[in-house]
Design an enzyme around this catalytic site. Structure first.
Site, PDB file in Angstrom:
ATOM      1  N   ARG A 209       7.274  13.812 -10.855  1.00  9.43           N
ATOM      2  CA  ARG A 209       7.339  13.720  -9.395  1.00  9.43           C
ATOM      3  C   ARG A 209       8.786  13.744  -8.914  1.00  9.43           C
ATOM      4  O   ARG A 209       9.040  14.147  -7.771  1.00  9.43           O
ATOM      5  CB  ARG A 209       6.702  12.407  -8.929  1.00  9.43           C
ATOM      6  CG  ARG A 209       5.216  12.366  -9.117  1.00  9.43           C
ATOM      7  CD  ARG A 209       4.648  11.099  -8.556  1.00  9.43           C
ATOM      8  NE  ARG A 209       5.079  10.926  -7.160  1.00  9.43           N
ATOM      9  CZ  ARG A 209       4.774   9.891  -6.413  1.00  9.43           C
ATOM     10  NH1 ARG A 209       4.043   8.933  -6.906  1.00  9.43           N
ATOM     11  NH2 ARG A 209       5.194   9.808  -5.169  1.00  9.43           N
TER      12      ARG A 209
ATOM     13  N   ASP B   6      16.652   2.333  -6.894  1.00 13.28           N
ATOM     14  CA  ASP B   6      16.147   3.462  -7.686  1.00 13.28           C
ATOM     15  C   ASP B   6      16.910   3.653  -9.003  1.00 13.28           C
ATOM     16  O   ASP B   6      16.556   4.523  -9.800  1.00 13.28           O
ATOM     17  CB  ASP B   6      16.181   4.759  -6.855  1.00 13.28           C
ATOM     18  CG  ASP B   6      15.136   4.758  -5.756  1.00 13.28           C
ATOM     19  OD1 ASP B   6      14.231   3.915  -5.808  1.00 13.28           O
ATOM     20  OD2 ASP B   6      15.230   5.602  -4.842  1.00 13.28           O
TER      21      ASP B   6
ATOM     22  N   ARG C 274       4.878  -2.404   0.217  1.00  8.98           N
ATOM     23  CA  ARG C 274       5.457  -1.314   1.003  1.00  8.98           C
ATOM     24  C   ARG C 274       4.698  -1.022   2.307  1.00  8.98           C
ATOM     25  O   ARG C 274       4.178   0.075   2.508  1.00  8.98           O
ATOM     26  CB  ARG C 274       5.567  -0.045   0.136  1.00  8.98           C
ATOM     27  CG  ARG C 274       6.381  -0.297  -1.119  1.00  8.98           C
ATOM     28  CD  ARG C 274       6.550   0.931  -1.944  1.00  8.98           C
ATOM     29  NE  ARG C 274       7.480   1.877  -1.372  1.00  8.98           N
ATOM     30  CZ  ARG C 274       7.781   3.050  -1.923  1.00  8.98           C
ATOM     31  NH1 ARG C 274       7.228   3.405  -3.050  1.00  8.98           N
ATOM     32  NH2 ARG C 274       8.629   3.856  -1.335  1.00  8.98           N
TER      33      ARG C 274
HETATM   34  N1  EPU Z   1       9.436  -2.332   4.566  1.00 11.29           N
HETATM   35  C1  EPU Z   1       8.680  -3.103   5.415  1.00 11.29           C
HETATM   36  N2  EPU Z   1       8.126  -2.500   6.502  1.00 11.29           N
HETATM   37  C2  EPU Z   1       8.308  -1.191   6.793  1.00 11.29           C
HETATM   38  C3  EPU Z   1       9.095  -0.402   5.922  1.00 11.29           C
HETATM   39  C4  EPU Z   1       9.643  -0.999   4.816  1.00 11.29           C
HETATM   40  O1  EPU Z   1       8.496  -4.290   5.191  1.00 11.29           O
HETATM   41  O2  EPU Z   1       7.765  -0.712   7.803  1.00 11.29           O
HETATM   42  C5  EPU Z   1      10.056  -2.950   3.376  1.00 11.29           C
HETATM   43  C6  EPU Z   1       9.533  -2.375   2.054  1.00 11.29           C
HETATM   44  O3  EPU Z   1       8.327  -2.976   1.655  1.00 11.29           O
HETATM   45  C7  EPU Z   1      10.691  -2.664   1.129  1.00 11.29           C
HETATM   46  C8  EPU Z   1      11.908  -2.509   2.035  1.00 11.29           C
HETATM   47  O4  EPU Z   1      11.425  -2.610   3.362  1.00 11.29           O
HETATM   48  O5  EPU Z   1      10.602  -3.973   0.666  1.00 11.29           O
HETATM   49  C9  EPU Z   1      12.663  -1.201   1.910  1.00 11.29           C
HETATM   50  O6  EPU Z   1      11.749  -0.127   1.862  1.00 11.29           O
HETATM   51  P1  EPU Z   1      12.077   1.310   2.465  1.00 11.29           P
HETATM   52  O7  EPU Z   1      11.239   1.515   3.665  1.00 11.29           O
HETATM   53  O8  EPU Z   1      13.544   1.498   2.600  1.00 11.29           O
HETATM   54  O9  EPU Z   1      11.525   2.255   1.309  1.00 11.29           O
HETATM   55  P2  EPU Z   1      10.914   3.686   1.531  1.00 11.29           P
HETATM   56  O10 EPU Z   1      11.550   4.305   2.697  1.00 11.29           O
HETATM   57  O11 EPU Z   1       9.435   3.598   1.470  1.00 11.29           O
HETATM   58  C10 EPU Z   1      12.680   5.029   0.144  1.00 11.29           C
HETATM   59  C11 EPU Z   1      12.656   5.934  -1.037  1.00 11.29           C
HETATM   60  C12 EPU Z   1      12.375   5.105  -2.281  1.00 11.29           C
HETATM   61  C13 EPU Z   1      13.476   4.066  -2.422  1.00 11.29           C
HETATM   62  C14 EPU Z   1      13.541   3.192  -1.147  1.00 11.29           C
HETATM   63  C15 EPU Z   1      14.670   2.200  -1.147  1.00 11.29           C
HETATM   64  C16 EPU Z   1      11.911   8.033  -0.100  1.00 11.29           C
HETATM   65  C17 EPU Z   1      10.851   9.055   0.021  1.00 11.29           C
HETATM   66  N3  EPU Z   1      11.629   6.954  -0.850  1.00 11.29           N
HETATM   67  O12 EPU Z   1      11.392   4.429   0.213  1.00 11.29           O
HETATM   68  O13 EPU Z   1      12.423   5.985  -3.388  1.00 11.29           O
HETATM   69  O14 EPU Z   1      13.229   3.231  -3.517  1.00 11.29           O
HETATM   70  O15 EPU Z   1      13.704   4.059   0.004  1.00 11.29           O
HETATM   71  O16 EPU Z   1      15.885   2.819  -1.312  1.00 11.29           O
HETATM   72  O17 EPU Z   1      12.981   8.184   0.457  1.00 11.29           O
HETATM   73  C18 EPU Z   1      11.925   6.739  -5.562  1.00 11.29           C
HETATM   74  O18 EPU Z   1      12.512   7.812  -5.289  1.00 11.29           O
HETATM   75  O19 EPU Z   1      11.576   6.445  -6.719  1.00 11.29           O
HETATM   76  C19 EPU Z   1      11.644   5.783  -4.496  1.00 11.29           C
HETATM   77  C20 EPU Z   1      10.744   4.818  -4.611  1.00 11.29           C
END
Ligand code: EPU
Length: 418
Positions: free
Chosen positions: A398, A306, A122
């Site tokens: 959480r 999720d 992430r």
């Molecule tokens: N990624 C990158 N670079 C970045 C950002 C993301 O490579 O700068 C990659 C991540 O490693 C991943 C993919 O892109 O492989 C998607 O990640 P995303 O950024 O969408 O995830 P997030 O924004 O960190 C949110 C939710 C997560 C949910 C994901 C996917 C929030 C606070 N969290 O995370 O929620 O799984 O989107 O839908 O909105 C949960 O609630 O249990 C949870 C983990």
């Protein structure tokens, strides 16, 4: 440390009320950093992550008043620190969402780099690259992202990967930037749309949220606003699956059926009967056995990552074989080995779990590893023979408001033990 003790075998029946969406409330709370007049937020879920986010903002000088119903009044008129320290960020990755608002309003932010996480590496490179493209000067030093900018400048960005919090951070940053920012390959998640709605109420000019292209015309100033957070679609899906797995009939209230089409389609394919109204969904299994379904997780509107652990639990006791591919996170199968300890027949091949449904699971002591994995274990425990003791349920707290109480009201035998 609290654990959950669940005795499986009870059919779930009745009604359950859904809370506000965690992943909408978190960015909305950080967006209160963007203006100096009061905000009023309702339908905020009572969750550990929300408390952590409030603590993070309080450290910056934001004040919160919370009433008995967890309606929140926020005031960011006295922000005097632009720091997100490691001790808080390490407990909640969503802390990165303060970066865009701090930089946009104050021109400065020091945010600890979130480390890896149980479900994958992430990285936050796209958040950083996007802000740099808007003219921010960013250094990553000693585990911290130090960012500075006079006034951010609009840019056209096509993001390499669809990122939810990345889209949210850049959208918030762009609201106060000079000119019109266009975000291409933006995340279309309902939580992004809810944040855009909130920002527009604050005086932002955002169009296209919910599509792959979001256009943000920067304004000079934003103002406090009132907002009701959307219902939690993942909590909704989790209770629907709980009902289906136990063969029961449950009406899920205070939700938005339009936000989980992909999940409802899979539940129909699995043999459930679903009826829906404007703000409720009823699922009826009439004691039948579910059929296994194939799932491929992908960004919204496809099947959400999720809900993957919950579907793994469901397929474990369904009739037939289900293939489940996880395309978002590289390590989101930590629940599999725990489900295997309960008697599930699951084979992992790369990013795919091949699940052959068994007639019954057996209760066992198991360990929660992350939020949704914990939910998957709870679902398995509800149908397992005998007792399941789930350790490390702070993960569950959480993201699921009073899950033990809600399940108990539906007829589950579930108890929190210390
Ligand atoms: N990624 C990158 N670079 C970045 C950002 C993301 O490579 O700068 C990659 C991540 O490693 C991943 C993919 O892109 O492989 C998607 O990640 P995303 O950024 O969408 O995830 P997030 O924004 O960190 C949110 C939710 C997560 C949910 C994901 C996917 C929030 C606070 N969290 O995370 O929620 O799984 O989107 O839908 O909105 C949960 O609630 O249990 C949870 C983990």
């Amino acid at each position: 440390m609290d654990k959950l003790l669940i005795t499986g075998g009870n059919q779930l029946n009745g009604e359950v009320t859904i809370s506000g969406a965690k992943n909408a409330a978190l960015p909305i709370i950080t967006a209160t950093l963007l203006a100096d007049t009061p905000f009023y937020l309702s339908n905020v879920p009572r969750l550990q992550d929300i408390t952590t986010m409030m603590k993070l903002l309080e450290g910056m000088g934001v004040t919160f008043e919370v009433d008995d119903n967890f309606n929140i009044q926020a005031n960011s008129s006295n922000v005097n620190s632009f720091n997100a320290p490691y001790d808080l960020v390490k407990t909640m990755r969503a802390s990165i969402l303060v970066l865009g608002p701090l930089l946009a309003r104050f021109g400065e932010a020091h945010v600890s780099l979130p480390g890896g996480c149980a479900i994958g590496l992430r990285p936050v490179n796209l958040h950083i690259q996007g802000l740099e493209a808007m003219g921010a000067e960013i250094n990553v030093e000693a585990g911290y992202i130090s960012a500075k900018a006079k006034r951010l400048k609009a840019t056209n960005l096509c993001m390499d990967i669809v990122t939810v919090t990345g889209t949210e951070n850049l959208m918030m940053a762009a609201t106060l930037a000079e000119g019109v920012t266009v975000l291409e390959n933006a995340a279309r998640e309902p939580e992004v749309v809810d944040l855009a709605r909130f920002l527009n109420r604050m005086g932002a000019r955002i169009e296209g949220a919910g599509t792959t292209t979001i256009r943000i015309e920067g304004v000079e100033k934003l103002y406090g606003a009132r907002h009701q957070v959307i219902p939690d679609r993942i909590e909704t899906g989790t209770y629907l699956i709980a009902a289906a797995m136990t063969g029961g009939r449950v009406k899920v209230k205070n939700t938005d059926p339009n936000l989980l089409d992909a999940v409802l389609l899979k539940l129909l394919e699995a043999g459930t009967t679903i009826t829906r109204g404007d703000d409720w969904i009823e699922i009826d299994m009439q004691g039948r056995r579910l059929r296994a379904v194939d799932i491929h997780t992908a960004p919204y509107p496809a099947f959400p990552t999720d809900m993957q652990a919950q579907l793994t639990a469901m397929n474990s006791i369904a009739e037939g074989v289900g293939m489940l591919s996880e395309t978002i996170f590289e390590n989101r199968f930590m629940h599999v080995s725990e489900l295997q300890r309960m008697g599930a027949n699951i084979r992992l091949e790369g990013n795919t779990a091949i699940i052959k449904g068994v007639k019954a699971l057996q209760g066992a002591p198991v360990m929660a590893t992350d939020l949704r994995a914990s939910a998957g274990l709870v679902l398995a425990a509800l149908v397992a023979e005998g007792n399941t003791l789930i350790d490390r349920i702070y993960h569950l707290d959480r993201g699921y408001e009073k899950m033990d109480e809600k399940l108990s009201q539906l007829g589950a035998e579930i108890r929190r033990v210390s």
